[in-house]
Design an enzyme around this catalytic site. Structure first.
Site, short mmCIF file in Angstrom:
data_model
loop_
_atom_site.label_atom_id
_atom_site.label_comp_id
_atom_site.label_asym_id
_atom_site.label_seq_id
_atom_site.Cartn_x
_atom_site.Cartn_y
_atom_site.Cartn_z
N CYS A 49 -83.01 92.97 66.20
CA CYS A 49 -83.70 94.26 66.38
C CYS A 49 -85.03 94.33 65.63
O CYS A 49 -85.87 95.17 65.94
CB CYS A 49 -82.80 95.40 65.94
SG CYS A 49 -81.23 95.38 66.80
N HIS B 145 -86.74 101.87 65.10
CA HIS B 145 -85.83 101.16 66.00
C HIS B 145 -84.78 102.16 66.47
O HIS B 145 -84.22 102.92 65.66
CB HIS B 145 -85.20 99.99 65.24
CG HIS B 145 -84.03 99.39 65.97
ND1 HIS B 145 -84.10 99.04 67.30
CD2 HIS B 145 -82.77 99.08 65.56
CE1 HIS B 145 -82.93 98.55 67.67
NE2 HIS B 145 -82.11 98.56 66.64
N ASN C 23 -79.83 101.22 72.59
CA ASN C 23 -80.34 100.21 71.65
C ASN C 23 -80.69 98.94 72.42
O ASN C 23 -79.81 98.22 72.87
CB ASN C 23 -79.27 99.92 70.58
CG ASN C 23 -79.75 98.93 69.53
OD1 ASN C 23 -80.76 98.25 69.72
ND2 ASN C 23 -79.01 98.81 68.45
N1 COA Z 1 -65.48 106.09 71.44
C1 COA Z 1 -64.53 106.76 70.78
N2 COA Z 1 -64.12 106.40 69.56
C2 COA Z 1 -64.69 105.33 69.00
C3 COA Z 1 -65.68 104.59 69.65
C4 COA Z 1 -66.07 105.01 70.92
N3 COA Z 1 -67.03 104.38 71.63
N4 COA Z 1 -66.07 103.59 68.85
C5 COA Z 1 -65.36 103.66 67.72
N5 COA Z 1 -64.50 104.74 67.82
C6 COA Z 1 -63.54 105.18 66.84
C7 COA Z 1 -63.13 104.10 65.89
O1 COA Z 1 -62.14 103.29 66.47
C8 COA Z 1 -62.62 104.89 64.73
O2 COA Z 1 -61.33 105.32 65.00
P1 COA Z 1 -60.21 105.31 63.84
O3 COA Z 1 -60.75 106.25 62.80
O4 COA Z 1 -59.00 105.79 64.57
O5 COA Z 1 -60.15 103.90 63.37
C9 COA Z 1 -63.53 106.12 64.72
O6 COA Z 1 -64.12 106.18 66.02
C10 COA Z 1 -64.63 106.04 63.69
O7 COA Z 1 -65.19 104.74 63.73
P2 COA Z 1 -66.41 104.34 62.85
O8 COA Z 1 -66.79 102.94 63.14
O9 COA Z 1 -66.17 104.74 61.43
O10 COA Z 1 -67.48 105.34 63.46
P3 COA Z 1 -68.94 105.60 63.01
O11 COA Z 1 -69.14 107.02 62.75
O12 COA Z 1 -69.38 104.61 61.96
O13 COA Z 1 -69.76 105.27 64.33
C11 COA Z 1 -71.11 103.51 65.19
C12 COA Z 1 -69.71 104.00 64.90
C13 COA Z 1 -71.02 102.12 65.80
C14 COA Z 1 -71.76 104.46 66.16
C15 COA Z 1 -71.90 103.49 63.88
O14 COA Z 1 -71.16 102.83 62.88
C16 COA Z 1 -73.22 102.82 64.00
O15 COA Z 1 -74.10 103.26 64.72
N6 COA Z 1 -73.41 101.72 63.22
C17 COA Z 1 -74.64 101.02 63.21
C18 COA Z 1 -74.69 100.19 64.40
C19 COA Z 1 -76.03 99.69 64.67
O16 COA Z 1 -76.98 100.41 64.59
N7 COA Z 1 -76.07 98.43 65.04
C20 COA Z 1 -77.24 97.83 65.43
C21 COA Z 1 -78.08 97.62 64.25
S1 COA Z 1 -79.59 97.25 64.89
#
Ligand code: COA
Length: 330
Positions: free
Chosen positions: A114, A257, A287
């Site tokens: 990214c 980004h 993204n």
């Molecule tokens: N739909 C519904 N539930 C989902 C899900 C989806 N698409 N993806 C994950 N969950 C669930 C998880 O399984 C978890 O459930 P649990 O509590 O029963 O285990 C819950 O939602 C919370 O998961 P978590 O990973 O803590 O959520 P979050 O608030 O961190 O959001 C992201 C997840 C991926 C959106 C977030 O972590 C994120 O954006 N991270 C950075 C990713 C990124 O930018 N990557 C690229 C870098 S360039």
């Protein structure tokens, strides 16, 4: 005043096909509400089956060349930032070179996920200010839908396809107040396993095992990545402004980004910047990794959100881990 690297033209391309959150609900256990609330994404674009990454790059590049008033032979270096190349070898930049007819260019890819476009900007800036190259095209292009695991709800709701490009040249004697003021890039390879594609390289060459274990797709520790991203980006933007003797109030626009609206809001808050001074397109674009910043930059330029003389801060964070920022006067 020494010469600077000026953005002479920008371009972008998004494939036609729109994939909505509602459609994702029928593919994995997720909901439109969850995706919007946790990421800010409403829909994203998917490349058509016949399209490859260099096709997306080509459309964006043609627009950037037109905006700059250049022909393809004017380019002396052609850099493509991608983690979803057409093939492992040769570089997507070479395939783009052939399609574009950029016969004079040295063409190569960079792999910084990214942050790839910011890495490309620093390379181009070095080339141009040192006089090695006069005219450089930096492109970010991705078809992440082909390296995304459509059974993994934690990643497939995030990633998308698209391309963006910027044509860069040396500033003329009258233009030295414009251009790239600084670019800084960093990485921390110790955190490589927060975001990676395990299969298809020398560690796990393409094989039945790779396919059976779904190793050809993106793996991500979303929560940890999120926390490191917020911490790192907050520091990065503050440092970048300080190093340039500027304050947030001097910025016309922050172009981050487009990974997650909550990461972007945290960065803006740290700067004390209101969200109307932040370029957001992730609701419609998702993204697109290396393509994210050049697409957002081009859309901002074409929408008239930035004009010559405006100061713009670009920042990115991604796999590697890598991160970087650039302060540019349009
Ligand atoms: N739909 C519904 N539930 C989902 C899900 C989806 N698409 N993806 C994950 N969950 C669930 C998880 O399984 C978890 O459930 P649990 O509590 O029963 O285990 C819950 O939602 C919370 O998961 P978590 O990973 O803590 O959520 P979050 O608030 O961190 O959001 C992201 C997840 C991926 C959106 C977030 O972590 C994120 O954006 N991270 C950075 C990713 C990124 O930018 N990557 C690229 C870098 S360039």
């Amino acid at each position: 005043m020494p010469r600077r690297t000026l953005i002479a033209g920008t371009g972008s391309y998004l494939p036609e096909r729109v994939l909505t959150n509602r459609e994702l609900e029928s593919m994995v256990d997720t909901s439109d509400e969850w995706i919007q609330e946790r990421t800010g994404i409403r829909e994203r674009r998917m490349a058509a089956p016949h399209e490859v990454t260099s096709d997306l790059a080509l459309a964006a590049s043609r627009q950037a060349l037109e905006a700059a008033g250049w022909g393809p032979e004017d380019i002396t270096a052609l850099i493509v930032a991608t983690i979803s190349p057409d093939m492992p070898m040769p570089a997507t930049a070479c395939l783009l070179q052939a399609k574009l007819g950029a016969t004079r260019a040295a063409a190569f890819d960079i792999s910084a996920a990214c942050s790839g476009f910011i890495y490309g900007l620093q390379i181009a800036d070095g080339f141009i200010r040192s006089g090695i190259h006069e005219r450089v095209l930096v492109v970010g292009a991705e078809i992440l839908s082909r390296v995304t695991d459509w059974q993994d709800r934690t990643t497939c709701v995030l990633f998308a396809d698209g391309a963006g490009a910027a044509a860069l040249r040396a500033s003329g004697p009258e233009e030295n107040e414009r251009g790239i003021r600084s670019v800084s890039i960093r990485s921390d390879g110790n955190l490589w396993d927060l975001l990676y594609i395990p299969g298809g390289g020398t560690q796990a060459p393409q094989s039945e095992r790779v396919v059976a274990e779904r190793l050809q797709f993106i793996k991500m520790k979303g929560n940890e990545t999120f926390r490191v991203a917020v911490r790192t980006l907050e520091m990065l933007v503050v440092e970048t402004l300080r190093d340039n003797g500027m304050e947030a109030a001097d910025l016309a626009l922050l172009i981050p980004h487009q990974a997650n609206i909550r990461i972007i809001q945290a960065t803006a808050e740290r700067l004390g910047l209101s969200m109307d001074k932040v370029m957001i397109n992730l609701d419609l674009v998702g993204n697109t990794s290396g393509a994210s910043i050049p697409i957002a930059l081009d859309q901002a330029v074409r929408a008239g959100r930035v004009a010559p003389g405006d100061h713009v801060l670009l920042e990115a964070f991604g796999a590697g881990l890598t991160w970087g920022s650039a302060l540019v006067t349009i």
